[in-house]
Design a protein around this motif. Structure first.
Motif, PDB file in Angstrom:
ATOM      1  N   ARG A 136       0.804  -1.230   0.000  1.00  0.00           N
ATOM      2  CA  ARG A 136       0.000   0.000   0.000  1.00  0.00           C
ATOM      3  C   ARG A 136       0.833   1.275   0.000  1.00  0.00           C
ATOM      4  N   ALA A 137       1.951   1.276   0.722  1.00  0.00           N
ATOM      5  CA  ALA A 137       2.797   2.472   0.782  1.00  0.00           C
ATOM      6  C   ALA A 137       3.375   2.797  -0.596  1.00  0.00           C
ATOM      7  N   ALA A 138       3.861   1.779  -1.296  1.00  0.00           N
ATOM      8  CA  ALA A 138       4.418   2.010  -2.629  1.00  0.00           C
ATOM      9  C   ALA A 138       3.335   2.472  -3.600  1.00  0.00           C
ATOM     10  N   ILE A 139       2.181   1.831  -3.553  1.00  0.00           N
ATOM     11  CA  ILE A 139       1.077   2.217  -4.446  1.00  0.00           C
ATOM     12  C   ILE A 139       0.685   3.672  -4.198  1.00  0.00           C
ATOM     13  N   ALA A 140       0.594   4.063  -2.942  1.00  0.00           N
ATOM     14  CA  ALA A 140       0.251   5.454  -2.616  1.00  0.00           C
ATOM     15  C   ALA A 140       1.313   6.423  -3.137  1.00  0.00           C
ATOM     16  N   LEU A 141       2.581   6.052  -3.005  1.00  0.00           N
ATOM     17  CA  LEU A 141       3.656   6.905  -3.528  1.00  0.00           C
ATOM     18  C   LEU A 141       3.507   7.066  -5.036  1.00  0.00           C
ATOM     19  N   TYR A 142       3.322   5.975  -5.744  1.00  0.00           N
ATOM     20  CA  TYR A 142       3.197   6.060  -7.197  1.00  0.00           C
ATOM     21  C   TYR A 142       1.960   6.873  -7.592  1.00  0.00           C
ATOM     22  N   GLN A 143       0.859   6.674  -6.891  1.00  0.00           N
ATOM     23  CA  GLN A 143      -0.356   7.446  -7.191  1.00  0.00           C
ATOM     24  C   GLN A 143      -0.131   8.935  -6.963  1.00  0.00           C
ATOM     25  N   SER A 144       0.671   9.286  -5.976  1.00  0.00           N
ATOM     26  CA  SER A 144       0.929  10.708  -5.692  1.00  0.00           C
ATOM     27  C   SER A 144       1.671  11.385  -6.845  1.00  0.00           C
ATOM     28  N   PHE A 145       2.303  10.600  -7.700  1.00  0.00           N
ATOM     29  CA  PHE A 145       2.990  11.132  -8.884  1.00  0.00           C
ATOM     30  C   PHE A 145       2.093  11.091 -10.117  1.00  0.00           C
ATOM     31  N   GLY A 146       0.888  10.548  -9.971  1.00  0.00           N
ATOM     32  CA  GLY A 146      -0.038  10.490 -11.090  1.00  0.00           C
ATOM     33  C   GLY A 146      -0.154   9.131 -11.752  1.00  0.00           C
ATOM     34  N   PHE A 147       0.574   8.134 -11.273  1.00  0.00           N
ATOM     35  CA  PHE A 147       0.421   6.788 -11.824  1.00  0.00           C
ATOM     36  C   PHE A 147      -0.994   6.292 -11.549  1.00  0.00           C
ATOM     37  N   VAL A 148      -1.552   5.586 -12.524  1.00  0.00           N
ATOM     38  CA  VAL A 148      -2.872   4.986 -12.362  1.00  0.00           C
ATOM     39  C   VAL A 148      -2.771   3.490 -12.612  1.00  0.00           C
ATOM     40  N   GLU A 149      -3.628   2.747 -11.931  1.00  0.00           N
ATOM     41  CA  GLU A 149      -3.672   1.305 -12.113  1.00  0.00           C
ATOM     42  C   GLU A 149      -4.304   0.993 -13.456  1.00  0.00           C
ATOM     43  N   ILE A 150      -3.639   0.131 -14.226  1.00  0.00           N
ATOM     44  CA  ILE A 150      -4.199  -0.262 -15.524  1.00  0.00           C
ATOM     45  C   ILE A 150      -4.454  -1.757 -15.588  1.00  0.00           C
ATOM     46  N   GLY A 151      -4.173  -2.457 -14.515  1.00  0.00           N
ATOM     47  CA  GLY A 151      -4.465  -3.884 -14.505  1.00  0.00           C
ATOM     48  C   GLY A 151      -3.933  -4.562 -13.263  1.00  0.00           C
ATOM     49  N   ARG A 152      -4.529  -5.694 -12.979  1.00  0.00           N
ATOM     50  CA  ARG A 152      -4.113  -6.502 -11.838  1.00  0.00           C
ATOM     51  C   ARG A 152      -3.983  -7.940 -12.315  1.00  0.00           C
ATOM     52  N   GLU A 153      -2.841  -8.538 -12.018  1.00  0.00           N
ATOM     53  CA  GLU A 153      -2.623  -9.924 -12.392  1.00  0.00           C
ATOM     54  C   GLU A 153      -2.652 -10.790 -11.140  1.00  0.00           C
ATOM     55  N   PRO A 154      -3.680 -11.611 -10.994  1.00  0.00           N
ATOM     56  CA  PRO A 154      -3.746 -12.507  -9.845  1.00  0.00           C
ATOM     57  C   PRO A 154      -2.611 -13.535  -9.903  1.00  0.00           C
ATOM     58  N   ASP A 155      -2.093 -13.865  -8.747  1.00  0.00           N
ATOM     59  CA  ASP A 155      -1.036 -14.888  -8.646  1.00  0.00           C
ATOM     60  C   ASP A 155       0.112 -14.640  -9.622  1.00  0.00           C
ATOM     61  N   ALA A 156       0.487 -13.382  -9.787  1.00  0.00           N
ATOM     62  CA  ALA A 156       1.523 -13.022 -10.752  1.00  0.00           C
ATOM     63  C   ALA A 156       2.891 -13.572 -10.369  1.00  0.00           C
ATOM     64  N   MET A 157       3.150 -13.693  -9.087  1.00  0.00           N
ATOM     65  CA  MET A 157       4.470 -14.098  -8.648  1.00  0.00           C
ATOM     66  C   MET A 157       4.379 -15.123  -7.532  1.00  0.00           C
ATOM     67  N   ARG A 158       5.228 -16.114  -7.628  1.00  0.00           N
ATOM     68  CA  ARG A 158       5.323 -17.119  -6.571  1.00  0.00           C
ATOM     69  C   ARG A 158       6.384 -16.661  -5.578  1.00  0.00           C
ATOM     70  N   VAL A 159       6.036 -16.656  -4.303  1.00  0.00           N
ATOM     71  CA  VAL A 159       6.981 -16.329  -3.243  1.00  0.00           C
ATOM     72  C   VAL A 159       6.879 -17.445  -2.214  1.00  0.00           C
ATOM     73  N   GLY A 160       7.942 -18.239  -2.126  1.00  0.00           N
ATOM     74  CA  GLY A 160       7.887 -19.390  -1.235  1.00  0.00           C
ATOM     75  C   GLY A 160       6.804 -20.342  -1.706  1.00  0.00           C
ATOM     76  N   ASN A 161       5.882 -20.675  -0.804  1.00  0.00           N
ATOM     77  CA  ASN A 161       4.775 -21.565  -1.148  1.00  0.00           C
ATOM     78  C   ASN A 161       3.490 -20.822  -1.482  1.00  0.00           C
ATOM     79  N   GLY A 162       3.574 -19.496  -1.540  1.00  0.00           N
ATOM     80  CA  GLY A 162       2.383 -18.697  -1.814  1.00  0.00           C
ATOM     81  C   GLY A 162       2.506 -17.909  -3.103  1.00  0.00           C
ATOM     82  N   PHE A 163       1.459 -17.157  -3.401  1.00  0.00           N
ATOM     83  CA  PHE A 163       1.414 -16.346  -4.607  1.00  0.00           C
ATOM     84  C   PHE A 163       0.983 -14.930  -4.255  1.00  0.00           C
ATOM     85  N   CYS A 164       1.450 -13.979  -5.043  1.00  0.00           N
ATOM     86  CA  CYS A 164       1.118 -12.562  -4.842  1.00  0.00           C
ATOM     87  C   CYS A 164       0.532 -11.995  -6.128  1.00  0.00           C
ATOM     88  N   ASP A 165      -0.441 -11.115  -5.967  1.00  0.00           N
ATOM     89  CA  ASP A 165      -0.977 -10.372  -7.105  1.00  0.00           C
ATOM     90  C   ASP A 165      -0.064  -9.190  -7.395  1.00  0.00           C
TER      91      ASP A 165
END
Length: 176
Positions: A136-165
């Motif tokens: 959330r902190a990074a997303i807020a920083l990027y948004q403060s510069f005008g970045f907008v979300e253009i997509g979300r990839e579920p389970d984009a990355m495997r970390v250990g035994n779990g997945f992150c969007d």
């Protein structure tokens, strides 16, 4: 209460910064594996020469470093697509600020420097990035510069035994 900090200097890294860059990047990969597309296991044995190659400054790309008392405390890379049909796209990668330096505007200053370089590049129309959807902190920083979300990839990355969007974000920078 934190002690008043020394001034933080932001500059482009050069190949002679490779040892400090590698040490900070490896620390980031260990502390926050969910924040990087690479892993500590993949990079821990990289020869320093390979790291130096990342730090060769090009006119339209490079790695920015934040230094406090000559110690590297934060990094952010700016790249540019090389294929002709995508050369109008810049991308941010590898943002990491050491835990001891967070909350003091270091990430903001790194982002300002990278975007200033991006905006100075002829033909560069926008900058993209990918960020862990839980950061959330990074997303807020990027948004403060005008970045907008253009997509979300579920389970984009495997970390250990779990997945992150991942969230993909976009910032137009072309002035015409």
């Amino acid at each position: 209460m934190r002690q008043p900090s020394a001034a933080v200097d932001i500059r482009r890294l050069v190949p002679t910064d490779a040892l400090a860059f590698q040490a900070l990047r490896l620390a980031g990969l260990q502390a926050h594996p969910e924040a990087f597309g690479s892993s500590y296991e993949e990079e821990k044995d990289w020869p320093l020469e390979r790291v130096r190659e990342w730090l060769i400054a090009r006119p339209d790309a490079g790695v920015f470093g934040a230094f406090e008392d000559e110690r590297l405390i934060g990094v952010l890379g700016l790249g540019r697509q090389t294929r002709r049909n995508f050369a109008h796209v810049g991308f941010l990668w590898g943002m990491y600020v050491h835990a001891s330096a967070r909350g003091r505007g270091v990430g903001r200053r790194l982002l300002e420097a990278a975007l200033a370089l991006a905006r100075s590049q002829p033909g560069l129309r926008h900058v993209t990035l990918q960020v862990n959807a839980d950061n959330r902190a990074a997303i807020a920083l990027y948004q403060s510069f005008g970045f907008v979300e253009i997509g979300r990839e579920p389970d984009a990355m495997r970390v250990g035994n779990g997945f992150c969007d991942d969230i993909r974000m976009y910032l137009p920078i072309a002035t015409h």
